[in-house]
Design a protein around this motif. Structure first.
Motif, PDB file in Angstrom:
ATOM      1  N   MET A   1       1.893 -31.321   9.368  1.00 41.90           N
ATOM      2  CA  MET A   1       0.801 -32.295  10.165  1.00 41.90           C
ATOM      3  C   MET A   1       0.415 -33.179   9.089  1.00 41.90           C
ATOM      4  N   PRO A   2      -0.141 -34.234   9.662  1.00 42.32           N
ATOM      5  CA  PRO A   2      -0.506 -35.335   8.782  1.00 42.32           C
ATOM      6  C   PRO A   2      -1.370 -35.107   7.491  1.00 42.32           C
ATOM      7  N   LYS A   3      -2.147 -33.750   7.854  1.00 40.44           N
ATOM      8  CA  LYS A   3      -3.085 -33.711   6.637  1.00 40.44           C
ATOM      9  C   LYS A   3      -2.920 -32.187   6.274  1.00 40.44           C
ATOM     10  N   LEU A   4      -1.933 -31.508   6.486  1.00 38.82           N
ATOM     11  CA  LEU A   4      -1.799 -30.203   6.351  1.00 38.82           C
ATOM     12  C   LEU A   4      -0.447 -29.742   5.872  1.00 38.82           C
ATOM     13  N   SER A   5      -0.224 -28.953   4.937  1.00 40.06           N
ATOM     14  CA  SER A   5       0.910 -28.472   4.429  1.00 40.06           C
ATOM     15  C   SER A   5       0.959 -27.023   4.168  1.00 40.06           C
ATOM     16  N   ALA A   6       2.102 -26.443   4.188  1.00 38.60           N
ATOM     17  CA  ALA A   6       2.271 -24.972   3.820  1.00 38.60           C
ATOM     18  C   ALA A   6       3.584 -24.498   3.405  1.00 38.60           C
ATOM     19  N   GLY A   7       3.604 -23.457   2.594  1.00 41.35           N
ATOM     20  CA  GLY A   7       4.914 -22.918   2.088  1.00 41.35           C
ATOM     21  C   GLY A   7       4.905 -21.802   1.380  1.00 41.35           C
ATOM     22  N   VAL A   8       5.551 -21.419   0.455  1.00 37.69           N
ATOM     23  CA  VAL A   8       5.900 -20.212  -0.292  1.00 37.69           C
ATOM     24  C   VAL A   8       5.919 -20.554  -1.859  1.00 37.69           C
ATOM     25  N   GLU A   9       5.599 -19.645  -2.675  1.00 39.55           N
ATOM     26  CA  GLU A   9       6.003 -19.944  -4.054  1.00 39.55           C
ATOM     27  C   GLU A   9       6.155 -18.339  -4.756  1.00 39.55           C
ATOM     28  N   ALA A  10       6.986 -18.162  -5.733  1.00 35.77           N
ATOM     29  CA  ALA A  10       7.282 -16.993  -6.404  1.00 35.77           C
ATOM     30  C   ALA A  10       7.473 -17.255  -7.841  1.00 35.77           C
ATOM     31  N   ARG A  11       7.040 -15.962  -8.667  1.00 33.87           N
ATOM     32  CA  ARG A  11       6.725 -16.036  -9.821  1.00 33.87           C
ATOM     33  C   ARG A  11       7.710 -14.937 -10.361  1.00 33.87           C
ATOM     34  N   PHE A  12       8.579 -15.221 -11.562  1.00 33.77           N
ATOM     35  CA  PHE A  12       9.441 -14.452 -11.989  1.00 33.77           C
ATOM     36  C   PHE A  12       8.979 -14.197 -13.547  1.00 33.77           C
ATOM     37  N   HIS A  13       8.367 -12.988 -13.696  1.00 33.08           N
ATOM     38  CA  HIS A  13       7.576 -12.744 -15.031  1.00 33.08           C
ATOM     39  C   HIS A  13       8.228 -12.172 -16.182  1.00 33.08           C
TER      40      HIS A  13
END
Length: 305
Positions: free
Chosen positions: A218-230
């Motif tokens: 949407m014009p003002k809205l984003s979403a996603g995913v992120e991962a950490r390999f520690h």
């Protein structure tokens, strides 16, 4: 007045609200923990407040809050500096199972932020709030993801703290697609840490890979995913591996013209491993020590000029 993280966060948010009068676009942070190459333009200043909460260990209850209050400044269009004031709060109760730490009192109250003297005393719970020092950050953008297939940048952050001193280095990578609506980003992180515990300085280092995606649907809205390999190591120069863990979770980002907010959550997956001196900190196929089951973060940013 007694200091608390909640009061610090409230004060800084009120201060930022009073100061933010600019109509310039904010330098947005689409991800919770991944740094991107969306830097402040030359001469621009932005206020940012971050509040992270980690909770859940293999036993009892454990929760930490970490607040970072930041001012960012664009020295040039490709070089940004920033300063942080850091604060923390820890609540622990019979949360630790490592027999090397607990002795005969398993489970015990121990772990990151809990002094060994508290563990040795057999206390069933511990709570502490305080300032944890400060950090300075510098980011240099080598190539811009807006004009290049891959944006590349470098990052350096020294920290002097009550609980630890650290030097953090990052390689920042970013590519934008679909008219910049889709952002793919990665950070390669190396860190050297000097942990302070009961008068001792413990030598540790870390090597992490952060990867993520954010899509503006949407014009003002984003979403996603992120991962950490520690990956944790004993010694300043990554000499001996102690722990490995993987964290994955979603993020969401909302931006107006003169402010933005991002929230993210990542959970520790099963399959964590411990080696050598860290072997006692793996229970239930996960890594504990200074880690938890869940990590949550909320960030808000305002331009100030």
């Amino acid at each position: 007045m007694k200091f608390t993280v909640k009061k610090l966060a409230l004060f800084t948010l009120l201060l930022a609200t009073a100061l933010h009068y600019s109509l310039a676009s904010a330098g947005e942070g689409n991800f919770g923990w991944i740094y991107t190459l969306d830097l402040q333009p030359k001469g621009k200043v932005e206020f940012e407040e971050r509040l992270q909460m980690n909770n859940g260990q293999a036993a009892g209850s454990y929760q930490t809050w970490y607040s970072r209050t930041e001012l960012e400044y664009g020295v040039t269009d490709d070089f940004q500096i920033a300063g942080y004031l850091n604060a923390y709060k820890v609540n622990a109760k019979n949360n630790y199972l490592n027999p090397d730490v607990c002795g005969d009192n398993t489970p015990c109250t121990a772990g990151s932020g809990v002094p060994q003297s508290v563990t040795d005393s057999g206390a069933s719970s511990y709570s502490k709030t305080g300032l944890d020092g400060g950090s300075i950050e510098a980011i240099y953008r080598i190539t811009d993801p807006i004009t290049s297939p891959v944006g590349v940048g470098v990052y350096f952050e020294p920290t002097l703290g009550r609980n630890a001193n650290a030097l953090e280095y990052r390689l920042l990578l970013q590519s934008n697609f679909i008219d910049d609506r889709l952002i793919l980003a990665a950070n390669v992180i190396a860190e050297q840490e000097q942990l302070k515990s009961n008068g001792f300085l413990l030598q540790e280092s870390m090597l992490d890979l952060l990867v993520g995606a954010s899509y503006r649907f949407m014009p003002k809205l984003s979403a996603g995913v992120e991962a950490r390999f520690h990956n944790d190591f004993y010694g300043y120069m990554w000499q001996s591996p102690t722990q490995n863990a993987i964290f994955v979770g979603p993020n969401i980002h909302y931006a107006e013209k003169d402010w933005w907010v991002t929230a993210a959550w990542r959970a520790q997956l099963s399959g964590g491993t411990c080696h050598n001196t860290g072997a006692g900190d793996c229970w239930g196929n996960k890594v504990w020590d200074s880690h938890t089951q869940n990590e949550f973060i909320v960030k808000v940013g305002f331009p100030l000029n």
